[in-house]
Design a protein around this motif. Sequence first.
Motif, PDB file in Angstrom:
ATOM      1  N   GLU A   1       7.130 -25.147  -7.625  1.00 43.76           N
ATOM      2  CA  GLU A   1       8.551 -24.969  -7.295  1.00 43.76           C
ATOM      3  C   GLU A   1       8.867 -25.744  -6.025  1.00 43.76           C
ATOM      4  O   GLU A   1       8.308 -25.472  -4.973  1.00 43.76           O
ATOM      5  CB  GLU A   1       8.862 -23.478  -7.095  1.00 43.76           C
ATOM      6  CG  GLU A   1       8.701 -22.642  -8.360  1.00 43.76           C
ATOM      7  CD  GLU A   1       9.041 -21.175  -8.138  1.00 43.76           C
ATOM      8  OE1 GLU A   1       9.618 -20.865  -7.070  1.00 43.76           O
ATOM      9  OE2 GLU A   1       8.728 -20.353  -9.006  1.00 43.76           O
TER      10      GLU A   1
ATOM     11  N   SER B   1      12.242 -27.144  -3.856  1.00 41.29           N
ATOM     12  CA  SER B   1      13.702 -27.127  -3.728  1.00 41.29           C
ATOM     13  C   SER B   1      14.102 -27.597  -2.332  1.00 41.29           C
ATOM     14  O   SER B   1      13.392 -27.340  -1.357  1.00 41.29           O
ATOM     15  CB  SER B   1      14.256 -25.712  -3.953  1.00 41.29           C
ATOM     16  OG  SER B   1      13.942 -25.237  -5.243  1.00 41.29           O
TER      17      SER B   1
ATOM     18  N   ALA C   1      17.889 -29.039   0.039  1.00 38.10           N
ATOM     19  CA  ALA C   1      19.315 -29.393   0.071  1.00 38.10           C
ATOM     20  C   ALA C   1      19.614 -30.099   1.380  1.00 38.10           C
ATOM     21  O   ALA C   1      19.223 -29.613   2.453  1.00 38.10           O
ATOM     22  CB  ALA C   1      20.187 -28.156  -0.069  1.00 38.10           C
TER      23      ALA C   1
ATOM     24  N   ASP D   1      25.337 -30.937   1.306  1.00 39.99           N
ATOM     25  CA  ASP D   1      25.338 -30.370  -0.046  1.00 39.99           C
ATOM     26  C   ASP D   1      25.287 -28.845  -0.055  1.00 39.99           C
ATOM     27  O   ASP D   1      25.310 -28.232  -1.126  1.00 39.99           O
ATOM     28  CB  ASP D   1      24.139 -30.894  -0.846  1.00 39.99           C
ATOM     29  CG  ASP D   1      24.272 -32.381  -1.155  1.00 39.99           C
ATOM     30  OD1 ASP D   1      25.412 -32.855  -1.289  1.00 39.99           O
ATOM     31  OD2 ASP D   1      23.229 -33.048  -1.249  1.00 39.99           O
TER      32      ASP D   1
ATOM     33  N   THR E   1      22.900 -21.656  -0.821  1.00 40.62           N
ATOM     34  CA  THR E   1      23.727 -21.933  -1.999  1.00 40.62           C
ATOM     35  C   THR E   1      24.289 -23.344  -1.873  1.00 40.62           C
ATOM     36  O   THR E   1      24.971 -23.665  -0.895  1.00 40.62           O
ATOM     37  CB  THR E   1      24.889 -20.930  -2.117  1.00 40.62           C
ATOM     38  OG1 THR E   1      24.360 -19.604  -2.174  1.00 40.62           O
ATOM     39  CG2 THR E   1      25.705 -21.193  -3.381  1.00 40.62           C
ATOM     40  N   LYS E   2      23.971 -24.172  -2.862  1.00 39.37           N
ATOM     41  CA  LYS E   2      24.438 -25.552  -2.832  1.00 39.37           C
ATOM     42  C   LYS E   2      25.852 -25.653  -3.431  1.00 39.37           C
ATOM     43  O   LYS E   2      26.335 -24.707  -4.044  1.00 39.37           O
ATOM     44  CB  LYS E   2      23.464 -26.435  -3.609  1.00 39.37           C
ATOM     45  CG  LYS E   2      22.051 -26.430  -3.006  1.00 39.37           C
ATOM     46  CD  LYS E   2      21.040 -27.146  -3.881  1.00 39.37           C
ATOM     47  CE  LYS E   2      21.260 -28.626  -3.908  1.00 39.37           C
ATOM     48  NZ  LYS E   2      20.161 -29.348  -4.613  1.00 39.37           N
ATOM     49  N   ARG E   3      26.455 -26.781  -3.282  1.00 36.13           N
ATOM     50  CA  ARG E   3      27.832 -26.964  -3.771  1.00 36.13           C
ATOM     51  C   ARG E   3      27.909 -26.915  -5.301  1.00 36.13           C
ATOM     52  O   ARG E   3      28.980 -26.652  -5.849  1.00 36.13           O
ATOM     53  CB  ARG E   3      28.400 -28.282  -3.248  1.00 36.13           C
ATOM     54  CG  ARG E   3      28.577 -28.281  -1.728  1.00 36.13           C
ATOM     55  CD  ARG E   3      29.382 -29.456  -1.239  1.00 36.13           C
ATOM     56  NE  ARG E   3      29.478 -29.457   0.212  1.00 36.13           N
ATOM     57  CZ  ARG E   3      30.326 -28.716   0.917  1.00 36.13           C
ATOM     58  NH1 ARG E   3      31.171 -27.911   0.290  1.00 36.13           N
ATOM     59  NH2 ARG E   3      30.342 -28.789   2.242  1.00 36.13           N
ATOM     60  N   ASP E   4      26.796 -27.145  -5.976  1.00 43.76           N
ATOM     61  CA  ASP E   4      26.783 -27.017  -7.438  1.00 43.76           C
ATOM     62  C   ASP E   4      26.452 -25.585  -7.865  1.00 43.76           C
ATOM     63  O   ASP E   4      26.209 -25.323  -9.043  1.00 43.76           O
ATOM     64  CB  ASP E   4      25.790 -28.001  -8.054  1.00 43.76           C
ATOM     65  CG  ASP E   4      24.348 -27.738  -7.614  1.00 43.76           C
ATOM     66  OD1 ASP E   4      24.108 -26.757  -6.875  1.00 43.76           O
ATOM     67  OD2 ASP E   4      23.449 -28.505  -8.014  1.00 43.76           O
ATOM     68  N   ASN E   5      26.419 -24.673  -6.883  1.00 41.67           N
ATOM     69  CA  ASN E   5      26.158 -23.228  -7.080  1.00 41.67           C
ATOM     70  C   ASN E   5      24.700 -22.879  -7.399  1.00 41.67           C
ATOM     71  O   ASN E   5      24.392 -21.721  -7.692  1.00 41.67           O
ATOM     72  CB  ASN E   5      27.079 -22.629  -8.155  1.00 41.67           C
ATOM     73  CG  ASN E   5      28.519 -22.542  -7.669  1.00 41.67           C
ATOM     74  OD1 ASN E   5      28.784 -22.239  -6.513  1.00 41.67           O
ATOM     75  ND2 ASN E   5      29.460 -22.833  -8.561  1.00 41.67           N
ATOM     76  N   SER E   6      23.808 -23.843  -7.383  1.00 40.57           N
ATOM     77  CA  SER E   6      22.387 -23.517  -7.503  1.00 40.57           C
ATOM     78  C   SER E   6      21.911 -22.915  -6.180  1.00 40.57           C
ATOM     79  O   SER E   6      22.498 -23.165  -5.118  1.00 40.57           O
ATOM     80  CB  SER E   6      21.574 -24.768  -7.855  1.00 40.57           C
ATOM     81  OG  SER E   6      21.698 -25.748  -6.834  1.00 40.57           O
ATOM     82  N   LYS E   7      20.866 -22.118  -6.249  1.00 44.61           N
ATOM     83  CA  LYS E   7      20.394 -21.396  -5.062  1.00 44.61           C
ATOM     84  C   LYS E   7      18.876 -21.521  -4.916  1.00 44.61           C
ATOM     85  O   LYS E   7      18.162 -21.702  -5.887  1.00 44.61           O
ATOM     86  CB  LYS E   7      20.747 -19.906  -5.152  1.00 44.61           C
ATOM     87  CG  LYS E   7      22.228 -19.592  -5.322  1.00 44.61           C
ATOM     88  CD  LYS E   7      22.430 -18.087  -5.542  1.00 44.61           C
ATOM     89  CE  LYS E   7      23.863 -17.745  -5.924  1.00 44.61           C
ATOM     90  NZ  LYS E   7      24.776 -17.831  -4.783  1.00 44.61           N
ATOM     91  N   PHE E   8      18.403 -21.388  -3.696  1.00 46.56           N
ATOM     92  CA  PHE E   8      16.975 -21.265  -3.433  1.00 46.56           C
ATOM     93  C   PHE E   8      16.788 -20.534  -2.102  1.00 46.56           C
ATOM     94  O   PHE E   8      17.720 -20.407  -1.307  1.00 46.56           O
ATOM     95  CB  PHE E   8      16.268 -22.629  -3.428  1.00 46.56           C
ATOM     96  CG  PHE E   8      16.674 -23.564  -2.320  1.00 46.56           C
ATOM     97  CD1 PHE E   8      15.986 -23.575  -1.097  1.00 46.56           C
ATOM     98  CD2 PHE E   8      17.736 -24.452  -2.488  1.00 46.56           C
ATOM     99  CE1 PHE E   8      16.340 -24.443  -0.088  1.00 46.56           C
ATOM    100  CE2 PHE E   8      18.101 -25.330  -1.471  1.00 46.56           C
ATOM    101  CZ  PHE E   8      17.402 -25.324  -0.271  1.00 46.56           C
TER     102      PHE E   8
END
Length: 199
Positions: free
Chosen positions: A125, A127, A129, A133, A154-161
């Motif tokens: 894994e 990840s 940003a 972003d 939380t990124k601007r494309d709504n993905s998270k890590f």
Amino acid sequence: MPDLKGNYNISGITGFLYHDLAGGNSSMKVNADRQKQQLSKISYEKKYIAVIIFFVFFSCSNHIQTGSSLSRSDIEYIKKLKLLNEDEKIYKFYSEYKNKVAGNFFTNKRLATYWIDERNKEKDEISFAFYPDIKSIDTIYDAGLTYSPYMLVTKRDNSKFKVSVNGEKKDIKSFFEEALKQWELHKDSRECLFINNTN
């Protein structure tokens, strides 16, 4: 034993036999049970001590590092994972295990985390940003007994890590606040956007 007349006391003999078979065996069983309980207790205590040693060892060996305290091989490894460019500087770094397996850090350009499975590459894994972003960063200090505090990115494309960190409370607070400061400083940076588009 025979009495004075040469007669045997059958009840005495049977009583002795009964005591030997019933009472004697019962006593042996009690002793065996006690020994079993003692062995079980010793086994439990050994496991308990082993768990304590494990957590003490890793809590002592895993601590927040600065970029300058990382070895050259650590830096090259992170670059190999494509999480660090030549002109980037790691400010703070934390690993839950070995640096080759796990890492959480922030630089002057991004937040990043990685977990490398040594047995199965499909479970890796990775990840990150770049600051422009990132839409939001939530800091979680109390994540429960079995989890480390973390920043939910939380990124601007709504993905998270998650970027996890552990240690003294003041050190965790410092890690979070410095990461947030870097985000505030660089979230509108054109330089980061350029790197993001060419990486």
